[in-house]
Each structure stands twice: as structure tokens, then as C-alpha cells.
Design an enzyme around this catalytic site. Structure first.
Site, short mmCIF file in Angstrom:
data_model
loop_
_atom_site.label_atom_id
_atom_site.label_comp_id
_atom_site.label_asym_id
_atom_site.label_seq_id
_atom_site.Cartn_x
_atom_site.Cartn_y
_atom_site.Cartn_z
N GLU A 191 0.75 -1.24 -0.01
CA GLU A 191 -0.18 0.14 0.04
C GLU A 191 0.92 1.25 -0.01
OE1 GLU A 191 -1.83 0.67 4.17
OE2 GLU A 191 -0.27 -1.24 4.10
N LYS A 204 2.69 4.51 0.92
CA LYS A 204 3.29 5.16 2.30
C LYS A 204 2.84 6.54 2.22
CE LYS A 204 7.36 5.47 5.49
NZ LYS A 204 7.32 6.76 5.56
N ASP A 243 2.81 10.42 3.16
CA ASP A 243 3.75 11.37 3.63
C ASP A 243 2.78 12.29 4.61
OD1 ASP A 243 6.02 12.68 4.39
OD2 ASP A 243 6.53 13.37 2.54
N TYR A 286 -4.61 2.51 8.44
CA TYR A 286 -4.02 1.45 7.90
C TYR A 286 -3.54 0.51 8.83
CZ TYR A 286 -0.11 5.09 8.97
OH TYR A 286 0.60 5.89 9.46
N LYS A 317 11.08 2.82 -0.40
CA LYS A 317 11.17 3.91 -0.62
C LYS A 317 10.99 4.50 -2.06
CE LYS A 317 11.88 6.96 2.36
NZ LYS A 317 10.93 7.93 3.11
N CYS A 327 13.56 47.91 -0.02
CA CYS A 327 12.81 47.05 -0.95
C CYS A 327 13.39 47.45 -2.38
CB CYS A 327 11.42 47.89 -0.80
SG CYS A 327 10.47 47.36 -2.26
N CYS A 334 11.06 49.97 -4.37
CA CYS A 334 10.86 51.38 -4.45
C CYS A 334 11.93 52.16 -3.38
CB CYS A 334 9.64 51.58 -3.68
SG CYS A 334 9.58 51.08 -1.97
N CYS A 356 8.48 45.25 2.79
CA CYS A 356 8.66 46.92 2.33
C CYS A 356 7.60 47.61 3.16
CB CYS A 356 8.39 46.64 0.97
SG CYS A 356 8.37 48.50 0.44
N CYS A 385 5.07 52.27 -3.20
CA CYS A 385 6.02 50.94 -3.91
C CYS A 385 5.37 50.39 -5.10
CB CYS A 385 6.26 49.78 -2.85
SG CYS A 385 6.98 48.63 -3.50
S1 IVH Z 1 2.45 0.94 9.10
C1 IVH Z 1 3.79 -1.07 12.60
N1 IVH Z 1 1.49 1.98 6.83
O1 IVH Z 1 5.39 5.59 8.05
C2 IVH Z 1 3.56 -0.44 11.09
N2 IVH Z 1 2.96 3.48 8.29
O2 IVH Z 1 8.15 5.01 8.82
C3 IVH Z 1 3.20 0.90 11.52
N3 IVH Z 1 3.41 5.68 7.16
O3 IVH Z 1 5.11 6.57 11.36
C4 IVH Z 1 3.31 1.98 10.23
N4 IVH Z 1 1.86 5.24 5.43
O4 IVH Z 1 3.66 7.50 9.95
C5 IVH Z 1 2.26 2.20 7.93
N5 IVH Z 1 0.56 2.86 4.73
C6 IVH Z 1 1.16 3.00 5.97
C7 IVH Z 1 1.95 4.11 5.96
C8 IVH Z 1 2.64 4.29 7.11
C9 IVH Z 1 2.74 6.12 6.14
C10 IVH Z 1 3.98 6.22 7.99
C11 IVH Z 1 3.74 6.29 9.36
C12 IVH Z 1 4.88 5.96 10.29
C13 IVH Z 1 6.00 5.93 9.36
C14 IVH Z 1 6.90 4.77 9.60
#
Ligand code: IVH
Length: 765
Positions: free
Chosen positions: A156, A158, A160, A268, A356, A461, A464, A485, A491
Site C-alpha cells: 500500500e 506510504k 507522507d 492502515y 521508498k 525594498c 521602491c 517593504c 511602492c
Molecule cells: S504502518 C507497525 N502503513 O510511516 C507499522 N505506516 O516509517 C506502523 N506511514 O510512522 C506503520 N503510510 O507515519 C504504515 N501505509 C502505511 C503508512 C505508514 C505512512 C508512516 C507512518 C509511520 C511511518 C513509519
């Protein structure tokens, strides 16, 4: 749920504002106009924004003060969203009392700490396909004795954002916390409650008695851009990226600020629970959806490295169209039994890994640093780069945010987060964060030219030449990160924006003089300041020429686009523009504006329509405002001069001091007042009034107006207002809590009346 049960819920769960929805009650929010935002005319939008501001304020009051809301969270959110959408479309109409203006509220000093019943862990990282293969191989080896075992995985995105843990007891959201250091986070329940994606009560059935749902709070790009726009229109704070902004939004003391940010949440994972949601990760998360959470639509189950990596690339391809930041793909062992067996390393589960995305980065050089001047005078530094392609997009400019960012530390010498010491000539690494906003991630110090010197941020500035200063917030004693400014009306960069504001609807409202014409006339040198608008008629030929040239230009562009050429090209000067007389008439018709509009039109910082009206009411005439403004500017302590007015605080007083203390504004204002004569706010013939010539004392609490307001009003009616009761006093106006003055008045046989009687006497009841 039957009607009575919904009403009953009010009494069962008094603090759970979201549930408290009783259809019998009047619900102002539900009668919201249904017309789409895009279909509204400007005046409809103006009326609608007013209505929304009032309605949302009323709901806020009911929610926060009375703990008794009359609409559901979703309905409230709909109102707030409509307000935001309208403001995004009509930034010039943003009201002083707009619900979105609370965006500047300070983050909370401290939240209560919460110890997580089950720690919130982080994830091990994989950067290459090989890292992923190694992860799976480790699992196989761990379960080696169990030869028939088939390990499944989920994959799934990740997200941000910021992780949050939401505790539900009996299906009711009781507490929400940040991750903090993983063991102890902060209690941000009130703020999390404002997020529409977070159910206040779980839907469906079968949820454990207690469960901590975990997931990510994030901000969409659309919301981030809208917030930036709103903030820029108000001269408010700046925002670096959606993630930091989401973090700041969650740490607000005032939950209504968080609410205005429209944060999102994906569920999640989970922490403490009295019962596993299901036997597998995948099914557990599906259950979350049944209980009312949003879950990522991009979660799949897979068995092999190939399948996982294929899904990784699929998500990567969709990354730029998701509308929010993700920075990788998380793989988790699917079977909860296997998760338990495989267990944890320090701070990380062994059964999960974050694959990543390679950051989209490129190296280039900083060729120069330019300063752009914004509408409110903010000096915004921009690095001009040797063009470089980052992830398929050519990047030539990148914002350097502000002075501290370029230095890498603040004015106290403290290194700042996200700050970076950038110098002209530096080689820098550029990254397109979230695929949209390019930023500098680092400077390659090894490649720094020997003669590169720290960038000297200008203190004047560049447009001006006025001093550019950093304001100090008196409450926090912190310096604003932006240099501004001080040139205001003189200006050029600010002038165009100020002119646009001057003619706008809520201000002087000059029909036919929109932003386009303002730009045209300004660039043609026909108007420099507001006063010039009123002498435009005297430059009729030049105006005609400018308009004609624009028409010619537009026609040329149209032709170039269509490939046709014109046969007859008429001389540009000999055209008579119908509309021009209309424009001049419209300008003339605004020579005697209402005082409040005029004050608002001046575009003084922090003075929106409401404040302008208060000032107009207090000072009655523009001359009086200018007199008090100048005296206030000259005084050591402004409060010895400026009356205390309910609704006007130090921010406004300081803005007035800056404006009236700036000599360069004098000439501009004088020229303007030669052309324009604002109407006194209230025209009264003091000699005719019932209180003319009388000496009046106000005592006790006034409920319908503030003391300075009452004083100003009495004085306008020709009365003298005294601070103490004596034999000379003619009348005492006493409100609740009046003490010795009231006593003395009755001893002296002076007439005493209450506030209502006073208002009746002066014809204001
Ligand atoms: S699972 C035990 N699933 O990534 C597992 N984390 O580096 C706990 N994060 O602190 C996390 N998307 O803030 C999980 N689909 C996802 C995620 C996710 C973002 C973040 C989360 C966590 C950090 C870990």
C-alpha cells in the site's frame, strides 16, 4: 435511527458534538444556498460570504461555548468548504471576519501527553528491488521449519503525513494522539475530531470493545494551494509544504483552525485492541472501511517479490496524479499470526518494510537570487537556477522562502528547521517535493566557489527603495520570518495590487475599472496612485490610445491563432470607445464614498471591512481619523492617544501607526483627498439633538456599545462627556454594576437613566 432516539443521543453523549443532531431544532446551516460556487455572481458571492461568516460563527459558538451544536460535523464541514471555495474564487471578497481568517492562530504551547498503550513504531526501509527480495528471504528463513507455509504480503502507499492513533471505546472516539517519540505522544483529540474522515462513532458492527486505530493525517495539494492563496491574500504566514502544514494544523490550540484546514485521514494499522479485527492485515483494514474509515484504494495482497515490486511501480506511476504526497510503498506480512511470530526488532516490526521512492533530484547551480515584492510588501527571495530537469520537468526557479531560510538560522542564531545556507554560485540539489513544488534539499559544500559569500538579504525594498523591516510579534517577542517593504502606497509592486484593491467591490467599487484596466493604465503610466484614477478623464487621449493598443494587440493575437489577416487596419487614435464615458461617469460617481469604504479602500494592513467600519463609526470623519492616526503614530505609547475600541487591538493600532507615521503616505493621501470627499459616517445636527450642550457621565457596564463608542456618539451629538459626577453633570447613564458615581448622582438629584433610555433619547433605540 428514529427521530426521538437521535434527540435522545444529545443527552446521552453531551460532549460528542458530532452526534448531537436534533432535527426538531432550527438548523441554520441546512438552508444553505444550493447554487454552485462557480455560478455565483460577484454580488451574490459577497452576500453568501457574509451569510456563511455569520452562520459559521454561530455554529462555532454553539459548538465551543455551549457544547450544543445544531448541525452535524459533515454539515458544518460543508459550510466551511463552501466558504473556502468562494474565497478561492473571489479572493478580493475575503471578509475581515471570515472563518478562514483564523488560519493564523498560534500553535498550542503544550498538549497533554499520552502514553501509547502499544508503541507506535517506525518502519525499516528498502531502497532497491534487492532490498525487497532480502526482506522476503529473511521471512522465509525465519519460518524455515514451516516448509508449507506461504507468506502473503500487503502492499500500500506510504503516505507522507503524520501518524495518529485514535482510541475507540465502545465504538466511540475517546482520545486521539500524535506519534511523538513512539512511546509518548500528545493528546490532540479536539483537533482530530474536526477531521471529517475520522468517525466519531464507528459505523457497522463487530468492532472490538477497545481499539486504537492508526493511520496518517495528511493535506491534499489542492487544500495546501488554497490555504497558501488565502494566506497570501491576507498577508498571513507562509507555508512550506503540505506535510509541515498538516503538522502545524494538527497542533493548533483552537480546533476550529484545524477544522478550516480540511485535513484527511487514511487508516492502515492499529495499536492496542481487545480483539484482532480479523485474521489478516488485509481483512482488518477492510473492516476499518466498514467502520467508517477511509482506507487506501491502492492496497493489494501479493505473494512474490515480483508482484510486490510490480505494485510498487504501479503506485509510482500514479504518484503524481494522487493529489497528495506519498514517499514509497509499505509491505506488511498479511497473516496476523505470522506477524506475531516474526515479531519486532528495536522500534520496528520485522514483518513490515517501507520501499521508498527514489527522490526526484538533480544538481544545478544558483545563478542569482532575486527578490520579489508581494501585495502586502513581503520580500520573497527566489533562486534563479541554471535550468535543470527534475523528474521530467525543467526547473529554473526555486523559492528560498525568507531571510532565515537562506541563512540557515534565525535572528537569534538558532539553526532553523528546513533552513539552508544558500549562496550565489552554490551547487545545489533540487528536489520536486510531492512531484509539484521544487525545493533545494542541500548545498554541495565541496563545490562552493572560494569567493562565495553569505547572501546579504536587502534591508531596502528593491522596487521602491523604502526600508524593509521585520516585525516583532509583541506577544511572543518573535521576529516575523519575512522582511516587508514599508513603502506601502509609494511602492510600485504594492501599488498595482493596492490600486486593484482600491477599486474593488467592498472598497470604492468603481464599475468598469477591473484588474485588467488597472494593470493597463498603471503600465501605461496613466495612474500611479489612487488619486490619479480621478484625474484619468484629463488624460482621455492617452487612455483611448492605451485601450486601442490593447485591442490591437488582442486582435493580433487572435489572428495569429487563427492564421487570418485583417484587411482594414484603422488608426488607433480615431476610435471612440463607448464605455469610456461610462467609465469616467462611474469614477465620478464615487467621489463621495462612504467613510468606511474609503478607509477599507486605503488598503492599510489588517484593516478589513469590519475594522474599517468600526474606525468610521468611532471617528466619524476622515479628518478626525487622520488626526488621531498621526497623533497615535507620534506618541510613545499609542494607548494614551488612541481610544480603546471594542474589536480593535494592538495589531490594528500598530498598522495605523505604520501607515500614518509614514510621511510618504501623506502626499498620496493628500492628493487623494483633493479628489475624493468621504461622507462623514453619521450626519447629525448636534444643535438639534436632545443632548446637545449637556454634560453626561457614563457609568457601569454598557451592553449595546463600548464606552469609547458611546462617548464618541454623545460628542457627535454635541454633548460633553465627563469622567466623574459633579454638580455640573446633567445626566448619568448607568449600566449594571454602577457604584459610587450612581450613588453620588442620586444624592445630587441628577437625572439617571439606563442604556436603553439613553438610546431612545438620542433616537437610536
Ligand atoms: S504502518 C507497525 N502503513 O510511516 C507499522 N505506516 O516509517 C506502523 N506511514 O510512522 C506503520 N503510510 O507515519 C504504515 N501505509 C502505511 C503508512 C505508514 C505512512 C508512516 C507512518 C509511520 C511511518 C513509519
Amino acid at each position: 435511527m428514529p427521530l426521538f432516539a437521535r434527540c435522545f443521543a444529545r443527552f446521552w453523549f453531551p460532549p460528542l458534538q458530532f452526534l448531537i443532531y436534533c432535527p426538531h431544532q432550527q438548523q441554520p446551516g441546512v438552508h444553505m444556498s444550493e447554487k454552485p460556487v462557480d455560478a455565483l455572481t460577484q454580488s451574490e458571492a459577497e452576500a453568501e460570504l457574509k451569510r456563511l461568516a455569520e452562520e459559521i460563527a454561530e455554529h462555532d459558538r454553539r459548538y465551543h461555548t455551549e457544547d450544543a451544536p445544531v448541525i452535524t460535523d459533515a454539515e458544518y464541514d460543508a459550510l466551511a468548504r463552501r466558504n473556502l471555495a468562494l474565497e478561492a474564487r473571489f479572493p478580493a471578497l475575503i471578509r475581515e471576519d471570515s472563518p478562514s481568517r483564523r488560519v493564523g492562530a498560534a500553535p498550542a504551547e503544550g498538549f497533554t501527553k499520552v502514553r501509547h498503550a502499544v508503541p507506535m513504531l517506525s518502519l525499516a526501509k528498502a531502497y532497491t528491488d534487492q532490498d525487497v527480495a532480502d526482506f522476503i528471504e529473511r521471512g522465509r528463513r525465519f519460518f524455515d521449519r514451516d516448509k508449507d507455509l506461504e507468506i502473503a504480503f500487503t502492499a500500500e502507499p506510504k503516505i507522507d503525513g503524520l501518524s495518529a492513533s485514535l482510541r475507540y471505546e465502545g465504538g466511540v472516539f475517546v482520545q486521539g494522539a500524535t506519534r511523538g517519540d513512539g512511546a509518548v505522544g500528545e493528546d490532540i483529540t479536539a483537533n482530530l475530531r474536526t477531521i471529517a474522515d475520522i468517525p466519531k462513532k464507528l459505523e457497522g458492527s463487530g468492532w472490538p470493545e477497545i481499539i486504537e486505530i492508526r493511520g496518517e493525517v495528511y493535506m491534499t495539494y489542492a487544500e495546501f494551494e488554497a490555504l497558501k492563496q488565502r494566506s497570501a491574500a491576507l498577508g498571513g504566514q507562509e507555508y512550506v509544504n503540505p506535510r509541515n502544514t498538516a503538522a502545524g494544523s494538527l497542533r493548533q490550540k483552537d480546533a476550529s483552525v484545524t477544522a478550516s484546514r480540511n485535513l484527511k485521514f487514511f487508516a492502515y494499522a492499529w495499536g492496542y485492541t481487545t480483539q484482532d479485527p480479523a485474521a489478516t492485515q488485509y481483512e482488518s483494514v477492510q473492516k476499518f472501511a466498514d467502520w467508517g474509515f477511509r482506507i487506501s484504494p491502492l492496497m493489494v495482497r501479493a505473494k512474490s517479490v515480483e508482484d510486490l515490486v510490480a505494485h510498487y511501480h504501479l503506485i509510482e506511476e500514479q504518484r503524481s496524479s494522487l493529489g497528495y504526497d506519498i514517499d514509497g510503498v509499505v509491505y506488511k506480512v498479511d497473516q496476523l499470526e505470522l506477524q506475531r511470530r516474526w515479531g519486532f526488532a528495536t522500534g520496528e516490526p520485522r514483518w513490515a518494510i517501507a520501499h521508498k521512492f527514489p527522490a526526484e533530484q538533480a544538481m544545478t547551480t544558483v545563478q542569482k537570487i532575486d527578490i520579489q515584492v508581494g501585495r502586502t510588501g513581503t520580500l520573497a527571495p527566489v533562486a534563479r537556477l541554471a535550468p535543470v530537469s527534475v523528474g521530467g520537468v525543467v526547473v529554473e526557479n526555486v523559492t528560498l522562502h525568507n531571510e532565515d531560510y537562506i541563512k540557515g538560522f534565525d535572528s537569534n542564531g538558532q539553526p532553523i528547521r528546513d533552513g539552508i545556507d544558500v549562496r550565489i554560485g552554490d551547487t545545489v540539489v533540487i528536489q520536486r517535493a510531492g512531484d509539484v513544488i521544487p525545493q533545494i534539499v542541500s548545498v554541495v559544500i565541496d563545490k562552493r566557489p572560494a569567493d562565495a559569500v553569505p547572501y546579504e538579504f536587502p534591508h531596502v525594498c528593491p522596487v521602491c527603495g523604502s526600508p524593509a523591516t521585520r516585525e516583532v510579534n509583541e506577544k511572543t517577542s518573535k521576529e516575523d520570518s519575512r522582511r516587508r517593504c514599508t513603502g506601502e502606497l509609494i511602492c510600485a509592486a504594492q501599488a498595482v495590487e493596492q490600486l486593484r484593491h482600491f477599486v474593488s467591490r467592498g472598497a470604492m467599487d468603481i464599475e468598469g475599472l477591473g484588474s485588467e484596466n488597472i494593470d493597463l493604465f498603471f503600465n501605461a503610466g496613466l495612474i500611479k496612485t489612487a488619486a490619479d484614477i480621478f484625474t484619468l478623464k484629463q488624460r482621455r487621449t492617452a487612455v483611448t490610445k492605451a485601450l486601442a493598443e490593447r485591442r490591437e494587440e488582442q486582435a493580433r493575437l487572435r489572428e495569429a491563432a487563427s492564421g487570418k489577416t485583417r484587411k482594414n487596419v484603422r488608426g488607433v487614435e480615431d476610435r471612440n470607445y463607448e464605455g469610456l464615458d461610462k467609465l469616467f461617469a462611474a469614477i465620478d460617481s464615487r467621489r463621495e464614498p462612504e467613510l468606511d469604504r474609503f478607509i477599507f479602500a486605503l488598503g492599510i494592513r489588517h484593516i478589513g471591512e469590519t475594522t474599517a467600519a468600526l474606525l468610521a463609526k468611532t471617528f466619524s470623519t476622515v479628518e478626525e481619523l487622520i488626526r488621531v492616526g498621526k497623533e497615535t503614530a507620534a506618541a510613545d505609547d499609542p494607548h494614551t492617544v488612541f481610544p480603546s475600541i471594542n474589536g480593535i487591538g494592538d495589531t490594528v493600532i500598530d498598522a495605523l501607526r505604520d501607515f500614518f507615521g509614514n510621511e510618504r503616505n501623506d502626499a498620496v493621501l493628500d492628493a487623494l483627498l483633493e479628489q475624493v470627499h468621504p461622507k462623514p459616517y453619521i450626519v447629525t445636527l448636534s444643535a438639534d439633538s436632545a443632548v446637545a450642550g449637556k454634560t453626561i457621565v457614563f457609568t457601569g457596564t454598557l451592553e449595546k456599545m463600548t464606552r469609547p463608542e458611546a462617548k464618541a456618539m454623545a460628542e457627535r451629538l454635541g454633548a460633553k462627556v465627563a469622567g466623574s459626577v459633579s454638580a455640573k453633570t446633567d445626566l448619568v447613564v448607568a449600566g449594571p454594576g454602577a457604584g459610587s458615581k450612581l450613588k453620588l448622582a442620586s444624592e445630587l438629584g441628577i437625572e439617571v437613566i439606563d442604556e436603553d433610555a439613553w438610546l431612545a433619547r438620542i433616537g437610536k433605540a
